[in-house]
Design an enzyme around this catalytic site. Structure first.
Site, short mmCIF file in Angstrom:
data_model
loop_
_atom_site.label_atom_id
_atom_site.label_comp_id
_atom_site.label_asym_id
_atom_site.label_seq_id
_atom_site.Cartn_x
_atom_site.Cartn_y
_atom_site.Cartn_z
N SER A 155 0.87 -1.18 0.00
CA SER A 155 0.00 0.00 0.00
C SER A 155 0.90 1.21 0.00
O SER A 155 2.07 1.14 0.44
CB SER A 155 -0.85 0.00 1.27
OG SER A 155 -1.39 1.28 1.52
N TYR A 168 -2.68 -1.05 10.43
CA TYR A 168 -2.58 -1.23 8.97
C TYR A 168 -1.25 -0.70 8.44
O TYR A 168 -0.55 -1.38 7.68
CB TYR A 168 -3.75 -0.51 8.30
CG TYR A 168 -3.86 -0.73 6.81
CD1 TYR A 168 -4.52 -1.85 6.29
CD2 TYR A 168 -3.30 0.17 5.90
CE1 TYR A 168 -4.62 -2.05 4.92
CE2 TYR A 168 -3.40 -0.02 4.53
CZ TYR A 168 -4.06 -1.14 4.05
OH TYR A 168 -4.16 -1.33 2.69
N LYS A 172 1.86 -2.80 6.58
CA LYS A 172 2.36 -2.56 5.22
C LYS A 172 3.83 -2.14 5.25
O LYS A 172 4.60 -2.49 4.35
CB LYS A 172 1.50 -1.51 4.51
CG LYS A 172 0.04 -1.96 4.30
CD LYS A 172 -0.08 -3.24 3.47
CE LYS A 172 -1.54 -3.58 3.14
NZ LYS A 172 -1.68 -4.83 2.37
P1 NAD Z 1 -11.20 -6.18 -0.33
O1 NAD Z 1 -11.78 -6.05 1.03
O2 NAD Z 1 -12.11 -6.20 -1.50
O3 NAD Z 1 -10.27 -7.46 -0.43
C1 NAD Z 1 -9.61 -8.04 0.64
C2 NAD Z 1 -9.64 -9.53 0.44
O4 NAD Z 1 -8.92 -10.17 1.49
C3 NAD Z 1 -11.08 -10.07 0.47
O5 NAD Z 1 -11.28 -10.91 -0.64
C4 NAD Z 1 -11.13 -10.86 1.76
O6 NAD Z 1 -11.99 -11.98 1.72
C5 NAD Z 1 -9.67 -11.30 1.88
N1 NAD Z 1 -9.35 -11.70 3.25
C6 NAD Z 1 -9.59 -11.03 4.39
N2 NAD Z 1 -9.20 -11.78 5.45
C7 NAD Z 1 -8.70 -12.92 4.95
C8 NAD Z 1 -8.14 -14.08 5.52
N3 NAD Z 1 -8.02 -14.21 6.85
N4 NAD Z 1 -7.74 -15.09 4.71
C9 NAD Z 1 -7.86 -14.99 3.36
N5 NAD Z 1 -8.38 -13.90 2.76
C10 NAD Z 1 -8.80 -12.89 3.55
O7 NAD Z 1 -10.16 -4.98 -0.45
P2 NAD Z 1 -9.04 -4.69 -1.55
O8 NAD Z 1 -8.93 -3.23 -1.64
O9 NAD Z 1 -9.24 -5.48 -2.77
O10 NAD Z 1 -7.73 -5.19 -0.78
C11 NAD Z 1 -6.80 -6.11 -1.34
C12 NAD Z 1 -5.41 -5.75 -0.88
O11 NAD Z 1 -5.06 -4.48 -1.42
C13 NAD Z 1 -5.24 -5.63 0.63
O12 NAD Z 1 -4.00 -6.19 1.02
C14 NAD Z 1 -5.24 -4.14 0.86
O13 NAD Z 1 -4.52 -3.78 2.02
C15 NAD Z 1 -4.55 -3.67 -0.41
N6 NAD Z 1 -4.75 -2.26 -0.72
C16 NAD Z 1 -5.97 -1.78 -1.09
C17 NAD Z 1 -6.11 -0.44 -1.38
C18 NAD Z 1 -7.41 0.17 -1.80
O14 NAD Z 1 -7.47 1.41 -1.94
N7 NAD Z 1 -8.45 -0.58 -2.04
C19 NAD Z 1 -5.01 0.42 -1.29
C20 NAD Z 1 -3.79 -0.10 -0.90
C21 NAD Z 1 -3.67 -1.44 -0.62
#
Ligand code: NAD
Length: 270
Positions: A155, A168, A172
């Site tokens: 992130s 969080y 990261k």
């Molecule tokens: P999201 O909530 O749609 O996806 C998160 C996924 O992680 C979900 O599919 C959930 O089921 C899964 N998950 C949660 N706990 C789990 C566990 N114990 N075991 C297996 N799977 C599990 O959100 P997203 O934005 O798609 O996030 C995906 C990644 O991207 C994350 O690591 C998040 O930190 C990172 N991220 C997202 C953003 C953003 O703006 N959306 C920005 C920076 C980083």
């Protein structure tokens, strides 16, 4: 039908994407399949979207399987990789993507919420990387190319401090050093390890940041590029990093953030 002029980037490769039932992971799994990879679509609590994606990939002639597992539990991470290997006969690519947020100011943050976020976002990635590397080692040598490749989902908060989200941001920041350490350790085995650091991407994890016009307007002040990111923006970057096009790239974080990490507050300030 004649052969496509450009061979798909990941033809013949076998991939596991964690947290692939929604958001970024879902888009990554779909894009890797479009690029020719067989894809294990890991889900945690929502089985249905994972199963639907698998059906879609199979209907298009690809290979996919949905596997439920909690990546923060050692036995489940082990089983997740074992089932992927059993299904595809091996594993070459890991996208360690699962992540959660449990936000609170320091004084209000419970130990439970600190530990929950570290368990999924950091320990879960460690466990999946460890198990994937064990599986990679059983795979074939690929003279002239990396044997295998990992992308850790980081992130912008691996470098941007984030008040009210210490669990969080710490997770990261930890991913950054874990990724670089693994890249250094595994390079002699021609296993590449990189990270992708998304900025603000339109997914369920941050809906309160884009779900209303007011929230979106406030968010856009942090994004020089002038739009929120989409999961497909991240998926294309991940696909490239996993592919042989990124041969010789290891230990790098690729920011996919529309300039969010470029100190946008300074744009008209001095
Ligand atoms: P999201 O909530 O749609 O996806 C998160 C996924 O992680 C979900 O599919 C959930 O089921 C899964 N998950 C949660 N706990 C789990 C566990 N114990 N075991 C297996 N799977 C599990 O959100 P997203 O934005 O798609 O996030 C995906 C990644 O991207 C994350 O690591 C998040 O930190 C990172 N991220 C997202 C953003 C953003 O703006 N959306 C920005 C920076 C980083």
């Amino acid at each position: 039908m004649s052969e496509p002029a450009i061979r798909p980037l990941l033809a013949g490769r076998r991939a596991l994407v964690t947290g692939a039932s929604s958001g970024i992971g879902f888009a990554v799994a779909r894009t890797l399949a479009e690029a020719g990879a067989a894809v294990a679509v890991n889900y945690h609590s929502s089985r249905e979207p994972a199963e639907k994606l698998v059906e879609e990939i199979r209907a298009a002639g690809g290979k996919a399987v949905a596997i439920g597992a909690d990546v923060s539990e050692e036995a489940e991470a082990v089983r997740l990789v074992n089932e992927t290997v059993a299904e595809f006969g091996g594993l070459d690519l890991l996208v360690s993507n699962s992540g959660i947020q449990k936000d609170a100011k320091l004084g209000e943050m419970t130990l439970k919420d600190w530990q929950a976020v570290i368990a999924v976002n950091l320990t879960g990635q460690f466990l999946c990387c460890r198990e994937a590397v064990r599986a990679f080692r059983a795979g074939p040598d690929r003279p002239g190319h990396a044997r295998a490749s990992i992308v850790c989902m980081s992130s912008v908060h691996e470098i941007i401090p984030w008040a009210g989200h210490v669990n969080y941001a710490a997770s990261k920041g930890g991913i950054h050093m874990m990724m670089q350490t693994l890249a250094q350790e595994l390079a002699p085995e021609r296993i590449r390890v990189n990270a992708v650091a998304p900025g603000a991407i339109r997914t369920p994890i941050n809906k309160e940041a884009w779900g209303t016009d007011e929230a979106l307007e406030k968010l856009l002040r942090l994004i020089p590029y002038g739009r929120i990111g989409e999961p497909a923006d991240v998926a294309r970057a991940v696909t490239w990093l996993l592919s042989d096009e990124a041969e010789y790239v290891t230990g790098t974080t690729l920011f996919v953030d529309g300039g969010m990490s470029l100190y946008p507050g300074f744009v008209d300030n001095g």
